[in-house]
Scaffold this motif. Structure first.
Motif, PDB file in Angstrom:
ATOM      1  N   VAL A   1       0.745 -10.838   1.032  1.00 48.31           N
ATOM      2  CA  VAL A   1       1.530  -9.606   1.051  1.00 48.31           C
ATOM      3  C   VAL A   1       2.682  -9.827   2.031  1.00 48.31           C
ATOM      4  N   GLU A   2       3.885  -9.524   1.612  1.00 50.61           N
ATOM      5  CA  GLU A   2       5.036  -9.719   2.509  1.00 50.61           C
ATOM      6  C   GLU A   2       4.999  -8.717   3.650  1.00 50.61           C
ATOM      7  N   GLU A   3       5.121  -9.224   4.873  1.00 51.09           N
ATOM      8  CA  GLU A   3       5.045  -8.348   6.046  1.00 51.09           C
ATOM      9  C   GLU A   3       6.464  -7.954   6.450  1.00 51.09           C
ATOM     10  N   THR A   4       6.985  -6.960   5.766  1.00 48.44           N
ATOM     11  CA  THR A   4       8.386  -6.575   5.963  1.00 48.44           C
ATOM     12  C   THR A   4       8.537  -5.384   6.908  1.00 48.44           C
ATOM     13  N   GLY A   5       7.426  -4.902   7.462  1.00 46.85           N
ATOM     14  CA  GLY A   5       7.484  -3.746   8.363  1.00 46.85           C
ATOM     15  C   GLY A   5       8.119  -4.108   9.702  1.00 46.85           C
ATOM     16  N   THR A   6       8.439  -3.052  10.467  1.00 43.17           N
ATOM     17  CA  THR A   6       9.036  -3.295  11.790  1.00 43.17           C
ATOM     18  C   THR A   6       8.040  -2.986  12.904  1.00 43.17           C
ATOM     19  N   THR A   7       6.825  -2.557  12.528  1.00 44.08           N
ATOM     20  CA  THR A   7       5.776  -2.307  13.526  1.00 44.08           C
ATOM     21  C   THR A   7       4.468  -2.914  13.013  1.00 44.08           C
ATOM     22  N   PHE A   8       3.519  -3.091  13.933  1.00 47.95           N
ATOM     23  CA  PHE A   8       2.190  -3.577  13.535  1.00 47.95           C
ATOM     24  C   PHE A   8       1.583  -2.606  12.514  1.00 47.95           C
ATOM     25  N   GLU A   9       1.748  -1.292  12.769  1.00 45.72           N
ATOM     26  CA  GLU A   9       1.147  -0.290  11.890  1.00 45.72           C
ATOM     27  C   GLU A   9       1.698  -0.415  10.471  1.00 45.72           C
ATOM     28  N   GLU A  10       3.034  -0.529  10.368  1.00 47.25           N
ATOM     29  CA  GLU A  10       3.639  -0.628   9.025  1.00 47.25           C
ATOM     30  C   GLU A  10       3.109  -1.840   8.279  1.00 47.25           C
ATOM     31  N   ASN A  11       2.989  -2.953   8.970  1.00 52.76           N
ATOM     32  CA  ASN A  11       2.497  -4.166   8.300  1.00 52.76           C
ATOM     33  C   ASN A  11       1.020  -4.048   7.923  1.00 52.76           C
ATOM     34  N   ALA A  12       0.231  -3.414   8.784  1.00 47.43           N
ATOM     35  CA  ALA A  12      -1.194  -3.227   8.458  1.00 47.43           C
ATOM     36  C   ALA A  12      -1.324  -2.359   7.202  1.00 47.43           C
ATOM     37  N   ILE A  13      -0.472  -1.330   7.112  1.00 46.91           N
ATOM     38  CA  ILE A  13      -0.502  -0.443   5.933  1.00 46.91           C
ATOM     39  C   ILE A  13      -0.082  -1.218   4.678  1.00 46.91           C
ATOM     40  N   LEU A  14       0.986  -2.021   4.800  1.00 45.35           N
ATOM     41  CA  LEU A  14       1.446  -2.798   3.634  1.00 45.35           C
ATOM     42  C   LEU A  14       0.311  -3.664   3.083  1.00 45.35           C
ATOM     43  N   LYS A  15      -0.405  -4.344   3.998  1.00 46.84           N
ATOM     44  CA  LYS A  15      -1.488  -5.240   3.556  1.00 46.84           C
ATOM     45  C   LYS A  15      -2.634  -4.442   2.943  1.00 46.84           C
ATOM     46  N   ALA A  16      -3.056  -3.359   3.626  1.00 47.55           N
ATOM     47  CA  ALA A  16      -4.210  -2.583   3.147  1.00 47.55           C
ATOM     48  C   ALA A  16      -3.908  -1.934   1.799  1.00 47.55           C
ATOM     49  N   GLU A  17      -2.725  -1.328   1.681  1.00 51.87           N
ATOM     50  CA  GLU A  17      -2.421  -0.598   0.440  1.00 51.87           C
ATOM     51  C   GLU A  17      -2.240  -1.544  -0.746  1.00 51.87           C
ATOM     52  N   ALA A  18      -1.582  -2.669  -0.514  1.00 52.70           N
ATOM     53  CA  ALA A  18      -1.346  -3.603  -1.626  1.00 52.70           C
ATOM     54  C   ALA A  18      -2.673  -4.093  -2.200  1.00 52.70           C
ATOM     55  N   VAL A  19      -3.600  -4.454  -1.317  1.00 52.59           N
ATOM     56  CA  VAL A  19      -4.869  -5.014  -1.794  1.00 52.59           C
ATOM     57  C   VAL A  19      -5.772  -3.908  -2.343  1.00 52.59           C
ATOM     58  N   SER A  20      -5.709  -2.726  -1.738  1.00 47.75           N
ATOM     59  CA  SER A  20      -6.502  -1.597  -2.244  1.00 47.75           C
ATOM     60  C   SER A  20      -6.071  -1.232  -3.668  1.00 47.75           C
TER      61      SER A  20
END
Ligand SMILES: O=c1[nH]c(=O)c2ncn([C@@H]3O[C@H](COP(=O)(O)OP(=O)(O)OP(=O)(O)O)[C@@H](O)[C@H]3O)c2[nH]1
Ligand SMILES: [Mg+2]
Length: 203
Positions: A40-59
């Motif tokens: 999953v591309e980690e394009t967020g600007t915070t740890f939280e945004e990137n954690a959400i990107l990873k969790a939501e994509a795989v979910s």
């Protein structure tokens, strides 16, 4: 059997989640068990945004509850670097050894008192068709001048934990998993995790 899926390909994180969840009788699966799932591309600007990107994509892909972990090292004397770029600090090929060398190089000549740092971990829990939940945890320490110990992963050999008088990599995993940023974030999920798991295992 209760099971959680963690959206990580990092074997060090996977081991820690397995250990922490095993004590609750919960089995962990990670993306190492799903090699067909792309990064999953980690394009967020915070740890939280990137954690959400990873969790939501795989979910979305698995239609299941998934936890994403985005974490890293924040060094005060480096204006917070490597921060969200911790995994790729010395280049896209993600090499723990080189990342650590780069931090040590950049801190050359900085006094012990000014080598304060913390690990940060943001966790995002994504459930199909529900609001994502995020929590975070930290672990305070100092960057050593040389590596110590061989446990853990990443920057653990140069991260001194004052409350233990040891480098993180000198602590047995059972000790790291009580005090780490990841453990501290997971503690905040404690109250909600049981009910989340019940829902997740029903769906
Ligand atoms: O010494 C360490 N002890 C830790 O406990 C720890 N936790 C995180 N980190 C560092 O921060 C990056 C995360 O970046 P990150 O969240 O993007 O993960 P990653 O790219 O390695 O895997 P993934 O979960 O994204 O698949 C990692 O690679 C490590 O360099 C740690 N270092
Ligand atoms: Mg990553």
């Amino acid at each position: 059997m209760k099971e959680v899926i963690i959206a990580t390909k990092n074997p060090g994180k996977a081991k820690e989640f397995e250990h922490i969840f095993a004590s609750r009788g919960i089995t962990v699966r990670t993306l190492l068990d799903f090699p067909e799932i792309a990064d999953v591309e980690e394009t967020g600007t915070t740890f939280e945004e990137n954690a959400i990107l990873k969790a939501e994509a795989v979910s979305r892909l698995l239609n299941k509850m998934v936890i994403g972990d985005d974490s890293g090292l924040i060094v005060d004397a480096l204006d917070g670097r490597p921060g969200i770029y911790s995994a790729r600090y010395a280049g896209e090929h993600k090499n723990d050894q080189e990342n650590t060398d780069k931090v040590l190089r950049e801190l050359a000549g900085v006094s012990e008192a000014d080598r304060t740092a913390r690990f940060y971990c943001a966790l995002a829990v994504a459930l199909p068709n529900q609001e994502v939940i995020t929590v975070s945890g930290t672990c305070e320490g100092r960057i050593l001048e040389e590596r110590r110990g061989s446990n853990g992963f990443g920057y653990d050999p140069v991260f001194y934990v004052p409350e233990k008088g040891l480098a993180m990599a000198e602590l047995p995993s059972s000790e790291k998993n009580k005090i780490s940023h990841r453990a501290n974030a997971l503690k905040k999920l404690d109250t909600v995790l049981d009910s989340i798991l019940e829902r997740a295992n029903q769906s």
